[in-house]
Enzyme design. Structure first.
Site, PDB file in Angstrom:
ATOM      1  N   GLU A   1      40.966 -22.790  48.494  1.00 23.97           N
ATOM      2  CA  GLU A   1      39.675 -23.454  48.568  1.00 23.97           C
ATOM      3  C   GLU A   1      38.668 -22.792  47.626  1.00 23.97           C
ATOM      4  O   GLU A   1      37.934 -23.478  46.930  1.00 23.97           O
ATOM      5  CB  GLU A   1      39.166 -23.436  50.017  1.00 23.97           C
ATOM      6  CG  GLU A   1      38.127 -24.484  50.303  1.00 23.97           C
ATOM      7  CD  GLU A   1      37.885 -24.663  51.790  1.00 23.97           C
ATOM      8  OE1 GLU A   1      36.745 -24.424  52.223  1.00 23.97           O
ATOM      9  OE2 GLU A   1      38.827 -25.025  52.508  1.00 23.97           O
TER      10      GLU A   1
ATOM     11  N   SER B   1      37.489 -19.765  54.983  1.00 26.34           N
ATOM     12  CA  SER B   1      38.834 -20.350  54.870  1.00 26.34           C
ATOM     13  C   SER B   1      39.304 -20.297  53.422  1.00 26.34           C
ATOM     14  O   SER B   1      38.655 -20.850  52.542  1.00 26.34           O
ATOM     15  CB  SER B   1      38.818 -21.801  55.363  1.00 26.34           C
ATOM     16  OG  SER B   1      38.447 -21.861  56.713  1.00 26.34           O
TER      17      SER B   1
ATOM     18  N   ARG C   1      36.938 -31.917  50.193  1.00 24.97           N
ATOM     19  CA  ARG C   1      36.598 -30.695  49.452  1.00 24.97           C
ATOM     20  C   ARG C   1      36.555 -30.959  47.944  1.00 24.97           C
ATOM     21  O   ARG C   1      36.991 -30.129  47.138  1.00 24.97           O
ATOM     22  CB  ARG C   1      37.591 -29.573  49.758  1.00 24.97           C
ATOM     23  CG  ARG C   1      37.694 -29.197  51.216  1.00 24.97           C
ATOM     24  CD  ARG C   1      36.380 -28.654  51.766  1.00 24.97           C
ATOM     25  NE  ARG C   1      36.515 -28.323  53.172  1.00 24.97           N
ATOM     26  CZ  ARG C   1      36.249 -29.160  54.169  1.00 24.97           C
ATOM     27  NH1 ARG C   1      35.812 -30.391  53.905  1.00 24.97           N
ATOM     28  NH2 ARG C   1      36.404 -28.796  55.416  1.00 24.97           N
TER      29      ARG C   1
END
Length: 356
Positions: free
Chosen positions: A340, A243, A169
């Site tokens: 995130e 998420s 990520r």
């Protein structure tokens, strides 16, 4: 009036431009339909040193307050087949292309690799920034190059795959923040590739679909789309950004100790041999947050990783809830959680949370 390549407005509501559907206002909003106009735009005196938010579909951002400075949206959305070889093809997508459209465009032309990334919200421009991934696949493995606008030099730059410095990520574009604006994504997609059905639930879903024998890439995409639809609330029906927390990465020794103390904890290989990745969803659910609701801010009943806006929750309320969740997981398991999505108009600080 001559076309300058962008359209500018002030004091614009962003409630329809973020998938949490929280209310926030942009001090200035520029919709840019020609990336070649970016040097002129950032030569404007008011734009040179202004805070910047690059906004795609708003699916990986939490607006915890109004947005100062300039909010930039790249709206050009073309997909081009640049090269078509016997084994692979080079595909170029403008930053404004919807990611899911790109996945289906590629599958429709016999190209494979992106099927596990179906139904991920957001744009092609956001994909390399976050190095989006799902069901055992990351976009970084298919990136050929990325074109980005450099705010410091006021020039478009080319980044080869190795220059992108992809991680979990993560990428150079994420680490450089607002200094680099992704304008074009180029993917090298194979025409033959073994399907990846190792992730939990994929093989079972294919069996439930009645697929016998080795599945095709489009069948894998359909199975994963079904899984995602069941597990994740659709942002059009319930405001969310998918998420919210990354799966935490810890040292292997800590993972072994946690798994021994908490049977059932899912542990996955980490980015290095000495690390392991834990399931943030499992940790959050065990801490009692799945399905939690306070006012209109809550956690999805289907998936503990997903924060949701039931109607009129503010971005600040959702941020405060995220901090409480992270603080409780830290207190119970000794594992920190990181968000995130990008937090705008606020700062993620679980230390502020009182209790869980």
């Amino acid at each position: 009036m001559a076309d300058r390549g962008w359209r500018l407005a002030e004091g614009v509501s962003l409630s329809g431009r973020n998938t949490f559907r929280v209310e926030a206002r942009a001090e200035r909003l520029a919709d840019v339909h020609d990336p070649a106009a970016l040097p002129a735009l950032f030569s404007e005196p008011w734009a040179q040193f202004a805070p910047l938010l690059v906004l795609g579909e708003g699916s990986n951002v939490l607006l915890a307050g109004d947005v100062p400075g300039l909010t930039l949206c790249l709206t050009r959305a073309r997909i081009t087949l640049v090269e078509d070889g016997p084994d692979s093809a080079l595909v170029e997508a403008d930053a404004g292309v919807a990611w899911n459209d790109l996945v289906h465009w590629s599958l429709g032309r016999g190209l494979c690799g992106l099927e596990n990334l179906v139904l991920i919200p957001g744009t092609a421009g956001a994909a390399p920034i976050q190095n989006i991934g799902a069901y055992g696949v990351e976009v970084g493995e298919f990136v050929d190059s990325v074109q980005a606008f450099d705010r410091e030099t006021l020039r478009l730059r080319e980044f080869e795959r190795e220059d992108c410095r992809f991680g979990y990520r993560d990428s150079v574009f994420k680490r450089e923040g607002d200094a680099l604006i992704v304008t074009v994504l180029r993917l090298r997609l194979p025409k033959r590739r073994a399907v990846n059905t190792a992730y939990a639930g994929v093989a079972e879903e294919l069996a439930a679909m009645g697929i016998e024998g080795p599945p095709g890439h489009r069948q894998v995409a359909e199975a994963i789309a079904r899984l995602r639809t069941r597990k994740l609330p659709h942002p059009a029906l319930l405001g969310n950004a998918g998420s919210f927390f990354k799966n935490p990465v810890v040292e292997a020794g800590q993972a072994v100790a946690l798994a021994a103390a908490h049977p059932g904890l899912p542990v996955f290989p980490g980015p290095s041999a000495s690390t392991r990745k834990l399931s943030a969803a499992w940790l959050i659910e065990q801490a009692g947050w799945k399905g939690f609701r306070e006012g209109d801010a809550g956690v999805a009943a289907q998936h503990a990783l997903v924060l949701v806006n039931h109607g009129r929750a503010s971005g600040a309320a959702l941020l405060a809830l995220a901090e409480r969740i992270a603080a409780s997981v830290q207190a119970r398991f000794g594992v920190p959680l990181e968000p995130e999505p990008r937090i705008v108009g606020g700062r993620f600080d679980p230390g502020r949370a009182q209790g869980g």
